[in-house]
Design an enzyme around this catalytic site. Sequence first.
Site, PDB file in Angstrom:
ATOM      1  N   GLU A  45      10.529  15.859  18.740  1.00 55.88           N
ATOM      2  CA  GLU A  45      10.656  14.795  17.724  1.00 55.88           C
ATOM      3  C   GLU A  45      12.116  14.672  17.283  1.00 55.88           C
ATOM      4  OE1 GLU A  45       8.205  12.683  16.888  1.00 55.88           O
ATOM      5  OE2 GLU A  45       7.067  13.809  18.381  1.00 55.88           O
ATOM      6  N   TRP A  65      13.854  12.619  19.662  1.00 55.14           N
ATOM      7  CA  TRP A  65      13.696  11.178  19.386  1.00 55.14           C
ATOM      8  C   TRP A  65      14.801  10.705  18.440  1.00 55.14           C
ATOM      9  CZ3 TRP A  65      11.150   7.203  21.368  1.00 55.14           C
ATOM     10  CH2 TRP A  65       9.949   7.407  22.061  1.00 55.14           C
ATOM     11  N   TRP A  81       7.798 -15.925  15.274  1.00 54.04           N
ATOM     12  CA  TRP A  81       7.376 -15.179  14.079  1.00 54.04           C
ATOM     13  C   TRP A  81       6.867 -16.149  13.023  1.00 54.04           C
ATOM     14  CZ3 TRP A  81       7.005 -10.332  15.287  1.00 54.04           C
ATOM     15  CH2 TRP A  81       7.956  -9.697  16.084  1.00 54.04           C
ATOM     16  N   ASN A  91       4.335   9.601   9.545  1.00 58.08           N
ATOM     17  CA  ASN A  91       4.761   8.906  10.770  1.00 58.08           C
ATOM     18  C   ASN A  91       3.646   8.085  11.411  1.00 58.08           C
ATOM     19  OD1 ASN A  91       6.647   8.380  13.000  1.00 58.08           O
ATOM     20  ND2 ASN A  91       5.167   9.587  14.176  1.00 58.08           N
ATOM     21  N   TRP A 113       9.883  -8.123  12.615  1.00 55.33           N
ATOM     22  CA  TRP A 113      10.096  -6.695  12.337  1.00 55.33           C
ATOM     23  C   TRP A 113      11.283  -6.469  11.411  1.00 55.33           C
ATOM     24  CZ3 TRP A 113      14.851  -4.823  13.682  1.00 55.33           C
ATOM     25  CH2 TRP A 113      15.562  -5.479  14.698  1.00 55.33           C
ATOM     26  N   TRP A 140      10.748   0.567  14.250  1.00 56.09           N
ATOM     27  CA  TRP A 140      10.281  -0.822  14.078  1.00 56.09           C
ATOM     28  C   TRP A 140      10.272  -1.579  15.394  1.00 56.09           C
ATOM     29  CZ3 TRP A 140       7.507  -3.414  10.698  1.00 56.09           C
ATOM     30  CH2 TRP A 140       7.283  -2.808   9.471  1.00 56.09           C
TER      31      TRP A 140
HETATM   32  C1  LIG Z   1       8.332   2.063  11.764  1.00 55.79           C
HETATM   33  C2  LIG Z   1       8.985   3.434  11.641  1.00 55.79           C
HETATM   34  C3  LIG Z   1      10.095   3.606  10.827  1.00 55.79           C
HETATM   35  C4  LIG Z   1      10.714   4.862  10.727  1.00 55.79           C
HETATM   36  N1  LIG Z   1      11.815   4.998   9.917  1.00 55.79           N
HETATM   37  C5  LIG Z   1      12.452   6.200   9.851  1.00 55.79           C
HETATM   38  C6  LIG Z   1      13.617   6.353   9.046  1.00 55.79           C
HETATM   39  O1  LIG Z   1      14.104   5.416   8.420  1.00 55.79           O
HETATM   40  N2  LIG Z   1      14.191   7.587   8.994  1.00 55.79           N
HETATM   41  C7  LIG Z   1      13.688   8.654   9.690  1.00 55.79           C
HETATM   42  O2  LIG Z   1      14.255   9.748   9.597  1.00 55.79           O
HETATM   43  N3  LIG Z   1      12.604   8.524  10.471  1.00 55.79           N
HETATM   44  C8  LIG Z   1      11.961   7.338  10.569  1.00 55.79           C
HETATM   45  N4  LIG Z   1      10.842   7.222  11.345  1.00 55.79           N
HETATM   46  C9  LIG Z   1      10.405   8.379  12.147  1.00 55.79           C
HETATM   47  C10 LIG Z   1       9.390   9.325  11.460  1.00 55.79           C
HETATM   48  O3  LIG Z   1       8.351   8.607  10.876  1.00 55.79           O
HETATM   49  C11 LIG Z   1      10.022  10.226  10.400  1.00 55.79           C
HETATM   50  O4  LIG Z   1      11.197  10.833  10.910  1.00 55.79           O
HETATM   51  C12 LIG Z   1       9.076  11.350   9.996  1.00 55.79           C
HETATM   52  O5  LIG Z   1       7.891  10.808   9.485  1.00 55.79           O
HETATM   53  C13 LIG Z   1       9.748  12.224   8.967  1.00 55.79           C
HETATM   54  O6  LIG Z   1       8.893  13.227   8.509  1.00 55.79           O
HETATM   55  P1  LIG Z   1       9.164  14.748   8.862  1.00 55.79           P
HETATM   56  O7  LIG Z   1      10.566  15.108   8.529  1.00 55.79           O
HETATM   57  O8  LIG Z   1       8.089  15.529   8.221  1.00 55.79           O
HETATM   58  O9  LIG Z   1       8.978  14.735  10.442  1.00 55.79           O
HETATM   59  P2  LIG Z   1       8.648  15.908  11.511  1.00 55.79           P
HETATM   60  O10 LIG Z   1       7.367  15.564  12.143  1.00 55.79           O
HETATM   61  O11 LIG Z   1       8.772  17.246  10.893  1.00 55.79           O
HETATM   62  O12 LIG Z   1       9.787  15.694  12.578  1.00 55.79           O
HETATM   63  C14 LIG Z   1      11.027  16.399  12.550  1.00 55.79           C
HETATM   64  C15 LIG Z   1      12.192  15.447  12.536  1.00 55.79           C
HETATM   65  O13 LIG Z   1      12.257  14.733  13.756  1.00 55.79           O
HETATM   66  C16 LIG Z   1      12.736  13.421  13.530  1.00 55.79           C
HETATM   67  N5  LIG Z   1      11.712  12.461  13.933  1.00 55.79           N
HETATM   68  C17 LIG Z   1      10.379  12.633  13.914  1.00 55.79           C
HETATM   69  N6  LIG Z   1       9.752  11.557  14.427  1.00 55.79           N
HETATM   70  C18 LIG Z   1      10.705  10.681  14.755  1.00 55.79           C
HETATM   71  C19 LIG Z   1      10.702   9.371  15.320  1.00 55.79           C
HETATM   72  N7  LIG Z   1       9.579   8.754  15.671  1.00 55.79           N
HETATM   73  N8  LIG Z   1      11.887   8.755  15.498  1.00 55.79           N
HETATM   74  C20 LIG Z   1      13.045   9.363  15.177  1.00 55.79           C
HETATM   75  N9  LIG Z   1      13.108  10.591  14.647  1.00 55.79           N
HETATM   76  C21 LIG Z   1      11.963  11.243  14.441  1.00 55.79           C
HETATM   77  C22 LIG Z   1      13.016  13.302  12.034  1.00 55.79           C
HETATM   78  O14 LIG Z   1      14.375  13.589  11.802  1.00 55.79           O
HETATM   79  C23 LIG Z   1      12.129  14.382  11.454  1.00 55.79           C
HETATM   80  O15 LIG Z   1      12.588  14.867  10.227  1.00 55.79           O
HETATM   81  C24 LIG Z   1      10.207   5.965  11.463  1.00 55.79           C
HETATM   82  C25 LIG Z   1       9.075   5.779  12.272  1.00 55.79           C
HETATM   83  C26 LIG Z   1       8.468   4.531  12.361  1.00 55.79           C
HETATM   84  C27 LIG Z   1       7.257   4.369  13.243  1.00 55.79           C
END
Ligand SMILES: Cc1cc2nc3c(=O)[nH]c(=O)nc-3n(C[C@H](O)[C@H](O)[C@H](O)COP(=O)(O)OP(=O)(O)OC[C@H]3O[C@@H](n4cnc5c(N)ncnc54)[C@H](O)[C@@H]3O)c2cc1C
Length: 466
Positions: free
Chosen positions: A274, A277, A305, A340, A358, A381
Amino acid sequence: MRGLHWFRNDLRLRDHGAILALADRVDEWAALFVFDPKLLDETLSRNRDRFLIESLASLAEELESRGVPLLTVRGVPEEVVPRIAERLRVDVVSSSEADTPYARRRDEAVRSRLESDGREMLAVRDHTVFGPEEILTKKGTAHSIYSPYRRAWWAAWAAAPRWPAPRLRLPERAIPYERSASEDSLSTLDLPTSARIGPTGGETAARRRLSRFLESRVGRYETDRDVPAVDGTARLSAHLRFGVISARKCFAVGLEHAEEHPEDRPGVEKWLDELVWREFYAAVLANRPEVTTQNFRSEYDDLAWRRDPEGFEAWCRGRTGYPIVDAGMRQLVETGWMHNRVRMIVASFLTKDLLIDWRRGARFFMDHLVDGDPASNNGGWQWAASTGTDPQPYFRIFNPSKQGERWDPDGDYVRRFVPELADVETRYLHSPWLAPTPPADYPAPIVAHDEARKRALDVYRAARGS
Ligand SMILES: Cc1cc2nc3c(=O)[nH]c(=O)nc-3n(C[C@H](O)[C@H](O)[C@H](O)COP(=O)(O)OP(=O)(O)OC[C@H]3O[C@@H](n4cnc5c(N)ncnc54)[C@H](O)[C@@H]3O)c2cc1C
């Protein structure tokens, strides 16, 4: 030699690439943070403001304990940074590189002012483990699909791992200097007075959170991460966004944990992927800064849109009539964070069921998310809207009721954020309009999903010309 570190989204002292580079060059230093009115006025997120201020306060305290005052100044960076550099007679100004179009223009302007004053700007890329130019395809081009990027990323790590710096190292001494009142805006800033809901800012809190996650939750991460009612993820996204902890540290501590606890290895590996990502989306933004406003895939540029102000308003307020969507939107507005899985569902609902651009959803997220990050938010997005790098195929459209039944089967998440549904029987919870007596104070669905799905398919196909 004298240096000044200009802090931005790198609010830590440990494993800090730019400060380490500065320490190699100078023996006296000072620290600066600029409250840029453009960025402050742009965000409506009180949660993000609170997190930023807490992280700054914690940084200031640690710097003070080492005899270095943190200068916090309100103003336009292009004017403030060269002015402070001049006043302190520094030779070098260090900073961590940033990639949004705005940040690039700002940094270029600051660099050119500093250089014309005979000073050097030392910019170090540090927000991710590998920079955008380091993980490329075999042809030497930027990746546009995650899986090969991930493989290349781990191959680069295996070839030369980037471990965090083993110990704190700063330039030797602080530049002797008395702050004026206007250089201490931190003490005049008010923390939002509402009760805390989001994560605690600051480096110590981040490290504690990381250890707790690895000790108690990472073993179940693979399954728990998709269940919004369970607190199964690390919740470190805001800390990473503001650079309160380094990505290198997360990888290092995660891998160390997997060595010591082989039973947790699958969870750790999933979690680190993650984080990859995050690196991927940061690289996409760096290589294609125009994605902040444009589709990554131009075949969708003519997509029709809809404007639908009522639909957008219902989505923002969590009043669409689809419980999992409404719970997510209320979690976002109330707490500044959203799970997420639910981010994916609400983004799909806006772009496919409502056919709303979006960019409007991404803006709303940035206005509310404590972790609002231009690269990851844009990537998420554009993924949901099928316009992005490695997107959800346009014909795969989430059914919000089925998603709710699958990921929130007992309805604990929905009940927590949508109290109107607290007494609805679980079997009707994700389609309350089917209940013998639907709750009177909860809206009927604003669109019928099956019809909305067909409409989206038609509009997407028309845009693709197929
Ligand atoms: C529409 C949409 C918008 C999002 N906007 C953001 C945002 O503005 N900022 C943001 O940090 N994340 C964003 N995410 C990704 C993700 O939802 C969050 O990083 C995650 O929910 C953060 O919670 P956590 O730290 O407990 O994640 P964990 O599950 O603990 O993951 C660890 C770390 O991995 C990174 N990560 C995890 N999933 C993703 C992902 N899909 N894309 C990129 N990095 C990821 C984050 O830095 C996160 O803290 C978005 C996802 C979607 C679908």
